[in-house]
Design a protein around this motif. Structure first.
Motif, PDB file in Angstrom:
ATOM      1  N   SER A 148       0.830  -1.208   0.000  1.00  0.00           N
ATOM      2  CA  SER A 148       0.000   0.000   0.000  1.00  0.00           C
ATOM      3  C   SER A 148       0.866   1.260   0.000  1.00  0.00           C
ATOM      4  N   SER A 149       0.311   2.325  -0.574  1.00  0.00           N
ATOM      5  CA  SER A 149       0.972   3.632  -0.556  1.00  0.00           C
ATOM      6  C   SER A 149       0.360   4.565   0.490  1.00  0.00           C
ATOM      7  N   LEU A 150      -0.649   4.075   1.218  1.00  0.00           N
ATOM      8  CA  LEU A 150      -1.407   4.942   2.117  1.00  0.00           C
ATOM      9  C   LEU A 150      -0.548   5.557   3.211  1.00  0.00           C
ATOM     10  N   PHE A 151       0.349   4.797   3.788  1.00  0.00           N
ATOM     11  CA  PHE A 151       0.960   5.196   5.052  1.00  0.00           C
ATOM     12  C   PHE A 151       2.115   6.187   4.924  1.00  0.00           C
ATOM     13  N   THR A 152       2.811   6.184   3.810  1.00  0.00           N
ATOM     14  CA  THR A 152       3.909   7.138   3.640  1.00  0.00           C
ATOM     15  C   THR A 152       3.834   7.902   2.319  1.00  0.00           C
ATOM     16  N   GLY A 153       2.894   7.541   1.456  1.00  0.00           N
ATOM     17  CA  GLY A 153       2.828   8.155   0.140  1.00  0.00           C
ATOM     18  C   GLY A 153       3.619   7.394  -0.903  1.00  0.00           C
TER      19      GLY A 153
END
Length: 327
Positions: A235-240
């Motif tokens: 996922s890219s949610l947590f740090t971009g």
């Protein structure tokens, strides 16, 4: 195999312990080096910044004392990871520290910078740059990196999506320098496989989270032991930036791991304070797909010993078999 610089020769097994954000500390680095592999940690793990001076002093003095006591079997060199992304407002300070202590190996991430490489080369240090594709590999070498770390699919933390077979073969078409492979490696057999496809070293991180020396919570370590590749979420949610994380930690944070929104690269923060990235790695646990081979929390020395044993066993399985020899 590449012609390797002196600092990367004569390891007990061709393994580099990857720098684990928040988790790696001098204790883990020292035990990795004493066991005969390159130990590493991110400079940003030292907080406040002044602590980096103390930690580098501890590592260099402890390893020097070990080498004096064991001249026939000295420790492997250590490495410090530098995030060269523009949001890292500590980079200048941390670079001054690694130059002061003449850190043998620097691992650079999230950008390639000639000035950083020049500073390391000024005292004879080696720069390894981690990349997720062949285009970034070219840029890193053009800007003066000595070697590459190919971060393939399945690696912990900020991982790429390329198959290790594709990534290594493309790099080896033009680059004959030091090359490490990262991505789901947690057994000695996988270390040998990385060499067979053209890498010089295996780059291992997630397995070292489940060691006594690692600065991770007991719950995090136990999750490494209990989970397998089915429990890894990309996922890219947590740090971009896309990365691999443990599903149980996402659930514990009150989110649905199967329905995560996309992140924004603008949220990426590597500053000296406790920014969003710190929170991500503290509460949402980074991890690679290779953890199915991790069945217990052990010491770093025990883990390296297992890797050595499995590496020798893998060699014995393959080398004596005449049907594997191509005429």
């Amino acid at each position: 195999m590449s012609k390797l610089p002196r600092a990367l020769q004569n390891l007990a097994i061709p393994v580099i312990g990857s720098p684990l954000f928040i988790i790696s500390n001098p204790k883990l680095v020292i035990e990795q080096c004493k066991a005969g592999i390159v130990g590493s940690m991110p400079a940003l793990n030292a907080r406040p910044a002044a602590q980096l001076d103390e930690w580098l002093h501890e590592i260099t003095e402890t390893l020097a004392a070990y080498n004096r006591a064991h001249p026939d079997k000295p420790a492997a060199p250590f490495a410090i990871n530098q995030i060269v992304h523009k949001s890292n407002d500590r980079l200048q300070h941390d670079m001054e520290m690694v130059v002061k202590y003449k850190v043998p190996i620097i691992i650079t991430s999230l950008g390639a910078r000639t000035d950083v490489n020049d500073a390391i080369h000024s005292y004879g240090g080696i720069v390894l740059h981690d990349i997720i594709n062949n285009a970034f590999a070219h840029k890193a070498i053009e800007k003066g990196a000595d070697g590459l770390i190919a971060v393939a699919a399945g690696a912990g933390g900020h991982a790429g999506v390329k198959s290790p077979f594709a990534l290594i073969q493309e790099i080896r078409q033009w680059f004959d320098g030091p090359l490490a492979l990262s991505g789901s490696i947690s057994t000695g057999g996988a270390v040998l496989a990385a060499q067979a496809m053209g890498a010089d070293f295996a780059y291992i991180g997630s397995a070292f989270i489940a060691t006594h020396e690692a600065r991770a919570s007991d719950a995090y370590k136990q999750a490494i032991v209990e989970c397998n590749s089915d429990d890894i979420v990309y996922s890219s949610l947590f740090t971009g930036v896309h990365g691999n994380y443990l599903k149980p930690s996402i659930v514990a944070a009150g989110m649905d791991p199967d329905n995560l929104p996309e992140g924004d690269v603008k949220t990426m923060n590597f500053g000296g304070g406790e920014g969003s990235k710190s929170k991500a790695w503290k509460d949402i646990w980074g991890c690679g797909q290779g953890i199915g081979a991790v069945t217990a929390v052990v010491s770093a020395a025990e883990l390296v010993a297992r890797l050595k044993r499995e590496y020798r066993e893998a060699q014995q399985r393959l080398l004596p078999q005449p049907e594997l020899v191509v005429a």
